[in-house]
Design a protein around this motif. Structure first.
Motif, PDB file in Angstrom:
ATOM      1  N   LEU A  61       0.846  -1.192   0.000  1.00  0.00           N
ATOM      2  CA  LEU A  61       0.000   0.000   0.000  1.00  0.00           C
ATOM      3  C   LEU A  61       0.882   1.243   0.000  1.00  0.00           C
ATOM      4  O   LEU A  61       1.811   1.359   0.812  1.00  0.00           O
ATOM      5  N   LEU A  62       0.593   2.119  -0.918  1.00  0.00           N
ATOM      6  CA  LEU A  62       1.449   3.288  -1.120  1.00  0.00           C
ATOM      7  C   LEU A  62       1.296   4.301   0.003  1.00  0.00           C
ATOM      8  O   LEU A  62       0.183   4.583   0.460  1.00  0.00           O
ATOM      9  N   ARG A  63       2.422   4.829   0.436  1.00  0.00           N
ATOM     10  CA  ARG A  63       2.424   5.912   1.416  1.00  0.00           C
ATOM     11  C   ARG A  63       3.248   7.064   0.860  1.00  0.00           C
ATOM     12  O   ARG A  63       4.274   6.843   0.219  1.00  0.00           O
ATOM     13  N   TRP A  64       2.756   8.281   1.111  1.00  0.00           N
ATOM     14  CA  TRP A  64       3.458   9.471   0.624  1.00  0.00           C
ATOM     15  C   TRP A  64       3.747  10.377   1.807  1.00  0.00           C
ATOM     16  O   TRP A  64       2.836  10.661   2.589  1.00  0.00           O
ATOM     17  N   PHE A  65       4.998  10.787   1.940  1.00  0.00           N
ATOM     18  CA  PHE A  65       5.398  11.671   3.040  1.00  0.00           C
ATOM     19  C   PHE A  65       5.931  12.990   2.494  1.00  0.00           C
ATOM     20  O   PHE A  65       7.145  13.208   2.454  1.00  0.00           O
ATOM     21  N   PRO A  66       5.026  13.877   2.055  1.00  0.00           N
ATOM     22  CA  PRO A  66       5.478  15.171   1.545  1.00  0.00           C
ATOM     23  C   PRO A  66       5.847  16.090   2.708  1.00  0.00           C
ATOM     24  O   PRO A  66       5.476  15.818   3.850  1.00  0.00           O
ATOM     25  N   SER A  67       6.553  17.172   2.386  1.00  0.00           N
ATOM     26  CA  SER A  67       7.004  18.092   3.445  1.00  0.00           C
ATOM     27  C   SER A  67       5.824  18.757   4.149  1.00  0.00           C
ATOM     28  O   SER A  67       5.931  19.164   5.289  1.00  0.00           O
ATOM     29  N   PHE A  68       4.683  18.851   3.455  1.00  0.00           N
ATOM     30  CA  PHE A  68       3.559  19.577   4.061  1.00  0.00           C
ATOM     31  C   PHE A  68       2.648  18.722   4.942  1.00  0.00           C
ATOM     32  O   PHE A  68       1.556  19.149   5.310  1.00  0.00           O
ATOM     33  N   GLY A  69       3.066  17.528   5.293  1.00  0.00           N
ATOM     34  CA  GLY A  69       2.297  16.775   6.289  1.00  0.00           C
ATOM     35  C   GLY A  69       1.685  15.486   5.816  1.00  0.00           C
ATOM     36  O   GLY A  69       2.003  14.999   4.741  1.00  0.00           O
ATOM     37  N   ASN A  70       0.825  14.934   6.642  1.00  0.00           N
ATOM     38  CA  ASN A  70       0.237  13.622   6.373  1.00  0.00           C
ATOM     39  C   ASN A  70      -0.856  13.691   5.323  1.00  0.00           C
ATOM     40  O   ASN A  70      -1.664  14.599   5.321  1.00  0.00           O
ATOM     41  N   ILE A  71      -0.877  12.702   4.485  1.00  0.00           N
ATOM     42  CA  ILE A  71      -1.938  12.629   3.480  1.00  0.00           C
ATOM     43  C   ILE A  71      -2.174  11.175   3.103  1.00  0.00           C
ATOM     44  O   ILE A  71      -1.228  10.429   2.871  1.00  0.00           O
ATOM     45  N   SER A  72      -3.434  10.770   3.089  1.00  0.00           N
ATOM     46  CA  SER A  72      -3.734   9.350   2.861  1.00  0.00           C
ATOM     47  C   SER A  72      -3.950   9.066   1.377  1.00  0.00           C
ATOM     48  O   SER A  72      -4.303   9.958   0.609  1.00  0.00           O
ATOM     49  N   PRO A  73      -3.746   7.812   0.988  1.00  0.00           N
ATOM     50  CA  PRO A  73      -3.945   7.436  -0.413  1.00  0.00           C
ATOM     51  C   PRO A  73      -5.348   7.781  -0.919  1.00  0.00           C
ATOM     52  O   PRO A  73      -5.509   8.152  -2.081  1.00  0.00           O
ATOM     53  N   SER A  74      -6.345   7.670  -0.043  1.00  0.00           N
ATOM     54  CA  SER A  74      -7.697   7.975  -0.539  1.00  0.00           C
ATOM     55  C   SER A  74      -7.835   9.448  -0.929  1.00  0.00           C
ATOM     56  O   SER A  74      -8.717   9.796  -1.704  1.00  0.00           O
ATOM     57  N   ALA A 107      16.068 -14.332  -0.285  1.00  0.00           N
ATOM     58  CA  ALA A 107      16.279 -14.659   1.127  1.00  0.00           C
ATOM     59  C   ALA A 107      15.636 -16.008   1.478  1.00  0.00           C
ATOM     60  O   ALA A 107      15.617 -16.407   2.641  1.00  0.00           O
ATOM     61  N   GLY A 108      15.084 -16.669   0.465  1.00  0.00           N
ATOM     62  CA  GLY A 108      14.503 -17.994   0.696  1.00  0.00           C
ATOM     63  C   GLY A 108      13.037 -17.978   1.103  1.00  0.00           C
ATOM     64  O   GLY A 108      12.465 -19.008   1.447  1.00  0.00           O
ATOM     65  N   ILE A 109      12.447 -16.796   1.081  1.00  0.00           N
ATOM     66  CA  ILE A 109      11.019 -16.710   1.405  1.00  0.00           C
ATOM     67  C   ILE A 109      10.243 -16.799   0.092  1.00  0.00           C
ATOM     68  O   ILE A 109      10.099 -15.809  -0.634  1.00  0.00           O
ATOM     69  N   THR A 110       9.774 -18.004  -0.217  1.00  0.00           N
ATOM     70  CA  THR A 110       9.200 -18.211  -1.544  1.00  0.00           C
ATOM     71  C   THR A 110       7.717 -18.567  -1.501  1.00  0.00           C
ATOM     72  O   THR A 110       7.102 -18.798  -2.536  1.00  0.00           O
ATOM     73  N   ASN A 111       7.165 -18.617  -0.294  1.00  0.00           N
ATOM     74  CA  ASN A 111       5.763 -19.037  -0.178  1.00  0.00           C
ATOM     75  C   ASN A 111       4.832 -17.883   0.201  1.00  0.00           C
ATOM     76  O   ASN A 111       3.726 -18.098   0.658  1.00  0.00           O
ATOM     77  N   ILE A 112       5.297 -16.660   0.001  1.00  0.00           N
ATOM     78  CA  ILE A 112       4.495 -15.491   0.338  1.00  0.00           C
ATOM     79  C   ILE A 112       4.130 -14.740  -0.945  1.00  0.00           C
ATOM     80  O   ILE A 112       5.001 -14.435  -1.755  1.00  0.00           O
ATOM     81  N   LYS A 113       2.840 -14.451  -1.093  1.00  0.00           N
ATOM     82  CA  LYS A 113       2.411 -13.682  -2.260  1.00  0.00           C
ATOM     83  C   LYS A 113       2.508 -12.192  -1.974  1.00  0.00           C
ATOM     84  O   LYS A 113       2.344 -11.766  -0.835  1.00  0.00           O
ATOM     85  N   LEU A 114       2.775 -11.446  -3.025  1.00  0.00           N
ATOM     86  CA  LEU A 114       2.811  -9.994  -2.870  1.00  0.00           C
ATOM     87  C   LEU A 114       1.842  -9.375  -3.869  1.00  0.00           C
ATOM     88  O   LEU A 114       1.943  -9.610  -5.078  1.00  0.00           O
ATOM     89  N   ALA A 115       0.883  -8.613  -3.343  1.00  0.00           N
ATOM     90  CA  ALA A 115      -0.107  -7.969  -4.204  1.00  0.00           C
ATOM     91  C   ALA A 115       0.126  -6.468  -4.220  1.00  0.00           C
ATOM     92  O   ALA A 115       0.546  -5.881  -3.223  1.00  0.00           O
ATOM     93  N   PHE A 116      -0.122  -5.849  -5.367  1.00  0.00           N
ATOM     94  CA  PHE A 116      -0.103  -4.394  -5.407  1.00  0.00           C
ATOM     95  C   PHE A 116      -1.289  -3.894  -6.217  1.00  0.00           C
ATOM     96  O   PHE A 116      -1.879  -4.642  -7.004  1.00  0.00           O
ATOM     97  N   ASN A 117      -1.637  -2.632  -6.008  1.00  0.00           N
ATOM     98  CA  ASN A 117      -2.824  -2.051  -6.644  1.00  0.00           C
ATOM     99  C   ASN A 117      -2.478  -1.295  -7.913  1.00  0.00           C
ATOM    100  O   ASN A 117      -1.450  -0.631  -7.983  1.00  0.00           O
ATOM    101  N   VAL A 118      -3.339  -1.406  -8.897  1.00  0.00           N
ATOM    102  CA  VAL A 118      -3.199  -0.537 -10.060  1.00  0.00           C
ATOM    103  C   VAL A 118      -4.516   0.213 -10.256  1.00  0.00           C
ATOM    104  O   VAL A 118      -5.576  -0.262  -9.861  1.00  0.00           O
ATOM    105  N   SER A 119      -4.428   1.382 -10.841  1.00  0.00           N
ATOM    106  CA  SER A 119      -5.657   2.148 -11.056  1.00  0.00           C
ATOM    107  C   SER A 119      -6.066   2.096 -12.523  1.00  0.00           C
ATOM    108  O   SER A 119      -5.291   1.679 -13.390  1.00  0.00           O
TER     109      SER A 119
END
Ligand code: C2E
Ligand code: MG
Ligand code: MG
Ligand code: MG
Length: 276
Positions: A61-74, A107-119
């Motif tokens: 899940l994407l996180r953005w840390f701009p200089s002007f403060g907190n802001i959520s993906p939504s 690192a030998g961790i081969t049984n974990i799935k990784l999901a990411f979002n596209v718009s």
């Protein structure tokens, strides 16, 4: 008097609107520079097989840390979509997510799935498929652990979406339908594509305990997914042990604050991979 008041209200309204537009402009400008300023990060949220309590995957899940403060993906994702900045940002997410998967694989961790979002905007980018293909071939990752999350609304133009999905599936990438049950869900999608993962929207579990009717809907939606061969079901937004109890007898994966919030990769590795 009335006229005066009316004028004030008008002024108040324009100042308000002005403020909203300024913030939007600030966000848009910031988004175009977020990559070079190294303000983006991917956080990861665990996905747990409810019956066994085992970690089976994570969602980036994407996180953005701009200089002007907190802001959520939504707040910033819709602006990134509208402005087109999502094309570059989405490519950053793709590369970063795939690199992470590669690191775990090494690192030998081969049984974990990784999901990411596209718009939607990325999905209609004529170069999207090629970008995915290039990243995969340059990193040589095990594509069966990579999952792309798309939402129902992205399937509105099902014909063009189908083409890309079929190509992605040929590469071995998994496809998840996100937020299922939140919008104009159509079983038609499930008929047309062999979805690997059906992610049921948080609202379905949230409402389940409110009435028998809602509980039946939860059961029915879960059954749709579990009845399909090779389709896994993920319940999103699980927060309480009451909700876990409801789901115990189903064969589903849970994702939500109950198991863990999205966190930095180092935290995930500490908690779930036993890394120091
Ligand atoms: P999503 O893909 O449906 O992701 C799930 C959202 O629910 C995340 O919000 C997550 O933090 C939140 N969540 C998870 N468990 C719980 C829970 O138990 N309770 C509550 N209240 N919330 C929970 P987040 O990270 O703020 O992201 C919001 C949306 O922004 C995502 O919804 C997704 O549509 C979009 N998004 C996030 N990262 C990306 C990205 O890299 N690319 C694109 N295109 N969209 C993204
Ligand atoms: Mg998602
Ligand atoms: Mg979702
Ligand atoms: Mg199934």
């Amino acid at each position: 008097e009335a006229k005066k008041k009316g004028k004030n209200t008008y002024q108040f309204f324009t100042e308000d609107l002005d403020c909203i537009l300024k913030r939007k402009q600030q966000i848009e400008n910031g988004l175009w520079k977020a990559i070079e300023r190294q303000e983006l990060q991917l956080y990861y949220q665990p996905q747990i097989e409810i019956k066994s309590g085992k970690l089976v995957g994570v969602e980036a899940l994407l996180r953005w840390f701009p200089s002007f403060g907190n802001i959520s993906p939504s707040e910033f994702i819709p602006i990134a979509e509208e402005s087109g900045a999502i094309i570059g940002i989405g490519e950053w997410v793709l590369k970063k997510a795939c690199k992470q998967l590669k690191d775990w694989e090494e690192a030998g961790i081969t049984n974990i799935k990784l999901a990411f979002n596209v718009s939607a905007r990325q999905f209609t980018d004529p170069y999207f498929f090629e970008k995915v293909k290039n990243v995969l071939s340059s990193l040589q990752i095990n594509t069966c652990n990579l999952e792309i999350e798309i939402t129902e609304t992205m399937m509105l133009d099902i014909k063009s979406a189908m083409g890309i999905i079929e190509q992605l599936k040929k590469l071995g990438v998994r496809i998840a339908i996100d937020d299922f049950g939140a919008g104009y869900s159509s079983l038609n999608i499930l008929k047309r594509i062999e979805i690997d993962t059906l992610k049921i929207d948080k609202s379905i579990i949230d409402d389940a305990l409110k009435s028998n009717r809602n509980m039946s809907i939860l059961t029915a939606i879960i059954n749709v997914g579990t009845c399909l061969d090779n389709t896994k079901v993920i319940m999103e937004g699980i927060e309480t042990s009451e909700q876990i109890k409801l789901l115990r007898d189903f064969n589903v994966i849970g994702q939500g604050y109950y198991y863990g919030k999205p966190e930095k990769v180092t935290e995930i590795e500490k908690k779930w991979f036993g890394k120091p």
